[in-house]
Design a protein around this motif. Structure first.
Motif, short mmCIF file in Angstrom:
data_model
loop_
_atom_site.label_atom_id
_atom_site.label_comp_id
_atom_site.label_asym_id
_atom_site.label_seq_id
_atom_site.Cartn_x
_atom_site.Cartn_y
_atom_site.Cartn_z
N ASP A 96 0.82 -1.22 0.00
CA ASP A 96 0.00 0.00 0.00
C ASP A 96 0.86 1.26 0.00
O ASP A 96 0.40 2.33 0.36
CB ASP A 96 -0.96 0.00 1.21
N LEU A 97 2.10 1.16 -0.42
CA LEU A 97 3.00 2.32 -0.41
C LEU A 97 2.97 3.01 -1.77
O LEU A 97 3.18 2.37 -2.80
CB LEU A 97 4.43 1.88 -0.08
N ILE A 98 2.68 4.31 -1.74
CA ILE A 98 2.65 5.09 -2.98
C ILE A 98 3.76 6.13 -2.95
O ILE A 98 4.09 6.69 -1.90
CB ILE A 98 1.27 5.78 -3.17
N THR A 99 4.37 6.33 -4.10
CA THR A 99 5.43 7.33 -4.25
C THR A 99 4.93 8.40 -5.20
O THR A 99 4.60 8.12 -6.36
CB THR A 99 6.71 6.69 -4.81
N LEU A 100 4.86 9.63 -4.70
CA LEU A 100 4.33 10.75 -5.47
C LEU A 100 5.40 11.80 -5.70
O LEU A 100 6.24 12.05 -4.82
CB LEU A 100 3.17 11.43 -4.72
N GLU A 101 5.36 12.43 -6.86
CA GLU A 101 6.18 13.61 -7.11
C GLU A 101 5.26 14.82 -7.02
O GLU A 101 4.24 14.88 -7.71
CB GLU A 101 6.82 13.53 -8.49
N VAL A 102 5.58 15.79 -6.15
CA VAL A 102 4.72 16.94 -5.90
C VAL A 102 5.40 18.22 -6.38
O VAL A 102 6.61 18.24 -6.58
CB VAL A 102 4.33 17.05 -4.41
N PRO A 103 4.65 19.32 -6.54
CA PRO A 103 5.21 20.53 -7.17
C PRO A 103 6.32 21.20 -6.37
O PRO A 103 7.30 21.65 -6.94
CB PRO A 103 3.99 21.46 -7.30
N THR A 104 6.14 21.32 -5.02
CA THR A 104 7.10 22.10 -4.24
C THR A 104 7.47 21.40 -2.95
O THR A 104 6.74 20.55 -2.43
CB THR A 104 6.50 23.48 -3.87
N TRP A 105 8.63 21.78 -2.41
CA TRP A 105 9.09 21.25 -1.13
C TRP A 105 8.14 21.68 -0.01
O TRP A 105 7.85 20.90 0.90
CB TRP A 105 10.50 21.75 -0.85
N GLU A 106 7.66 22.92 -0.07
CA GLU A 106 6.76 23.43 0.97
C GLU A 106 5.48 22.60 1.03
O GLU A 106 4.99 22.28 2.12
CB GLU A 106 6.40 24.90 0.70
N TYR A 107 4.93 22.24 -0.13
CA TYR A 107 3.70 21.45 -0.12
C TYR A 107 3.97 20.03 0.40
O TYR A 107 3.14 19.45 1.10
CB TYR A 107 3.08 21.40 -1.53
N ALA A 108 5.11 19.48 0.07
CA ALA A 108 5.47 18.15 0.57
C ALA A 108 5.54 18.16 2.10
O ALA A 108 5.06 17.24 2.77
CB ALA A 108 6.80 17.70 -0.03
N ARG A 109 6.17 19.19 2.66
CA ARG A 109 6.28 19.30 4.13
C ARG A 109 4.90 19.49 4.76
O ARG A 109 4.63 19.00 5.85
CB ARG A 109 7.19 20.46 4.50
N LEU A 110 4.03 20.19 4.04
CA LEU A 110 2.67 20.39 4.54
C LEU A 110 1.91 19.05 4.59
O LEU A 110 1.17 18.78 5.54
CB LEU A 110 1.93 21.38 3.64
N ILE A 111 2.12 18.20 3.57
CA ILE A 111 1.53 16.86 3.59
C ILE A 111 2.02 16.09 4.80
O ILE A 111 1.25 15.43 5.51
CB ILE A 111 1.88 16.09 2.29
N GLN A 112 3.31 16.20 5.07
CA GLN A 112 3.90 15.50 6.21
C GLN A 112 3.32 15.98 7.53
O GLN A 112 2.94 15.18 8.39
CB GLN A 112 5.42 15.70 6.19
#
Length: 594
Positions: free
Chosen positions: A574-590
């Motif tokens: 169930d592990l998904i690997t996503l490429e997201v637009p910005t570092w800031e948005y990735a940290r927000l997901i975290q």
């Protein structure tokens, strides 16, 4: 007479539009078939063009071909042998209207009733099906119930169910045929406007039957009552049942609980909040007139007064309580345990204790003394609420302040109640009523107390006097079991973030991952979620697709595909690997999954 002639004109217009569409589509298919032959006889054979024309003609014919959908029973099928009183009442309504009995009667959970024409081709032939909501029977009296059934049989009388089958099949064919051609989108849209206007007119004609058979009082009171209960039923499930279901327990008779809910403070509050006649006017794409339009239409009808029958509608069912329990079990087939309502309070207590453990684990220095300080300092609400509910991180919608206040109120209420119960107060509850603590025969309502403190209608001294009266230490804190602490600190989804070759990559368990409630492309206020499908090779699923509901603002509503790129998905882990637009948005997901 005017209503009937208007319906006839609308039906004829819709059918004419339907015939024009089929004639045009079949004409294009015929031209595509004829074109290769004409070229061959006048010029020369062109293999590629012939293949393309034959494929296009076949695709058109396939899209127009009627589909046969398998009928899935919507609920529990009832028989006359089991429920003779119910079928006698249905037969009485059908006989007085001069229509035949339905071929099957199903019981569904809604506060609603509806009819279907199943089987057949393009609405022709097939069987009549009547679906009656157990929620409707739980709240209607016999007069209101007869009015609802007469309305539904009015659709049979007018042939609406046959026409609806034909129109729905045509809408589907239009979408299959023209769905990929934006220039032709006006065709299904125009047809939808025509047919939905017809549907609204059919509803009013069916209302005429309801008034004629059951009387204006029963019809009007039923309309208002059922509109209220449609909302109240959802509110009841959300507030009284779903929190318990999350723990694997469900009360064994939801409908008994709902009848008790109708005598509760929460129901009374809902009645004050809801004005069911103040609905927006119908738009061209609505299939039903607004409630206000239906009430105004019925008021204008001339109809004899019919004496009301105020006996509960559920008395038509044989052994209604056993049926309600059986139906409750059908609604929650995965429930671990069904419990009587008398035991619900103990499970609510456990839920509140879990919330108290979450508060204490995520805000370690919190205590009874800090309750008063927190409710007085509105500036402290946001960091407290984000610690308890990380989904609020990055949430920028207009109702943010309301959501923050809700988290603070529910968390502090549970924390306060759990500490007080640990000092000897007993729990009391019933459907629709707030959880109460009993102190030597005197009730203490933690929710009302915290709401009053947050609103400023109660002073902090109220809490202090209660604490002193119960001899609770001012610095009392909730004792969190280690297992509960570990569970409270566990993230919703463990998210890792890294840069790989200049790209920002996020890895997380797909089924547990929650995206921040802001636009994935600009971080702005979310307008809506747009489902985006990604094809991932090597998946175990048949279609090989992953669907993500991507939050976007209005400006980016048509660009959700730019927000994420799926690099890899393993169904087994169930592990998904996503490429997201910005570092800031990735940290927000975290952070929002912390």
């Amino acid at each position: 007479m005017g209503a009937r002639s208007s319906s006839t004109i609308q039906a004829m217009t819709a059918v004419g539009f339907l015939l024009l569409f089929y004639a045009g589509a079949l004409g294009v298919a015929g031209v595509l078939l004829a074109l290769p032959y004409l070229l061959y006889t006048t010029h020369r054979f062109h293999a590629l063009l012939t293949v393309l024309c034959l494929a296009g003609s076949g695709a058109l014919v396939w899209s127009l071909w009627p589909r046969f959908e398998r009928f899935v029973p919507p609920g529990l099928r009832l028989t006359e042998a089991e429920h003779p009183r119910l079928f006698a009442a249905i037969r009485d309504v059908a006989g007085r209207m001069g229509t035949r009995m339905p071929d099957a009667v199903y019981l569904v959970e809604d506060v609603n009733a509806y009819v279907l024409q199943v089987g057949g081709v393009l609405g022709l032939g097939g069987q009549r099906v009547l679906c009656v909501g157990l929620g409707l029977m739980a709240v209607d009296d016999l007069s209101q119930w007869r009015a609802a059934v007469a309305h539904e049989f009015g659709h049979f009388q007018g042939g609406d169910t046959r026409l609806v089958g034909l129109l729905c099949a045509t809408r589907s064919a239009m979408i299959r045929t023209l769905g990929g051609w934006r220039f032709f989108s006006w065709v299904p849209e125009t047809f939808l406007r025509l047919t939905q206007a017809l549907s609204r007119r059919q509803e009013l004609v069916a209302d005429t039957w309801s008034v004629r058979l059951a009387g204006k009082r029963a019809h009007l009171s039923g309309l208002r009552w059922e509109a209220l209960h449609a909302r109240a039923w959802r509110r009841y499930l959300a507030r009284e049942v779903l929190p318990l279901a999350s723990r694997g327990v469900v009360p064994d008779n939801l409908f008994e609980g709902y009848r008790r809910y109708l005598a509760s403070a929460d129901w009374a509050e809902g009645l004050r909040e809801w004005d069911v006649t103040c609905e927006p006017a119908s738009c061209p794409y609505d299939s039903h007139p607004s409630l206000e339009e239906r009430i105004a239409f019925a008021e204008r009808l001339e109809a004899p007064d019919v004496p009301p029958d105020e006996r509960p509608a559920y008395t038509l069912l044989s052994d209604a309580e056993a049926l309600e329990r059986r139906f409750t079990a059908r609604l929650w087939p995965r429930a671990v345990e069904f419990i009587p309502w008398s035991e619900a309070g103990e499970h609510w207590r456990a839920l509140w204790n879990e919330t108290a453990s979450r508060v204490q684990a995520r805000v370690p220095d919190f205590s009874l003394a800090r309750v008063a300080a927190l409710v007085k300092d509105a500036g402290a609400w946001e960091p407290f609420a984000e610690a308890i509910q990380p989904r609020l991180v990055g949430y920028r919608a207009p109702d943010r302040a309301e959501r923050v206040r809700e988290v603070v109120a529910s968390s502090v209420s549970a924390y306060l109640a759990s500490i007080l119960s640990a000092h000897g107060l007993a729990w009391r509850t019933s459907p629709g009523e707030p959880l109460r603590l009993d102190c030597a025969g005197e009730p203490v309502e933690p929710v009302a107390l915290v709401d009053g403190l947050l609103a400023g209608t109660l002073g902090a001294d109220t809490l202090e006097r209660l604490r002193e009266r119960l001899a609770v230490d001012a610095d009392a804190a909730w004792r969190v079991p280690e297992s509960a602490r570990a569970e409270a600190l566990e993230p919703r989804a463990p998210v890792t973030v890294e840069r790989t070759g200049g790209a920002v990559v996020v890895r997380a368990p797909f089924s547990r991952l929650g995206l921040p409630e802001c636009c994935a492309l600009c971080g702005g206020e979310r307008a809506r979620h747009v489902e985006t499908r990604f094809h991932v090779g090597g998946m175990l699923r048949d279609d090989g697709d992953v669907t993500l509901p991507v939050p976007v603002c209005q400006a980016h509503a048509h660009q959700p595909h730019k927000a994420f790129k799926v690099r890899h998905y393993e169904e087994e882990s169930d592990l998904i690997t996503l490429e997201v637009p910005t570092w800031e948005y990735a940290r927000l997901i975290q952070r929002s999954n912390a």
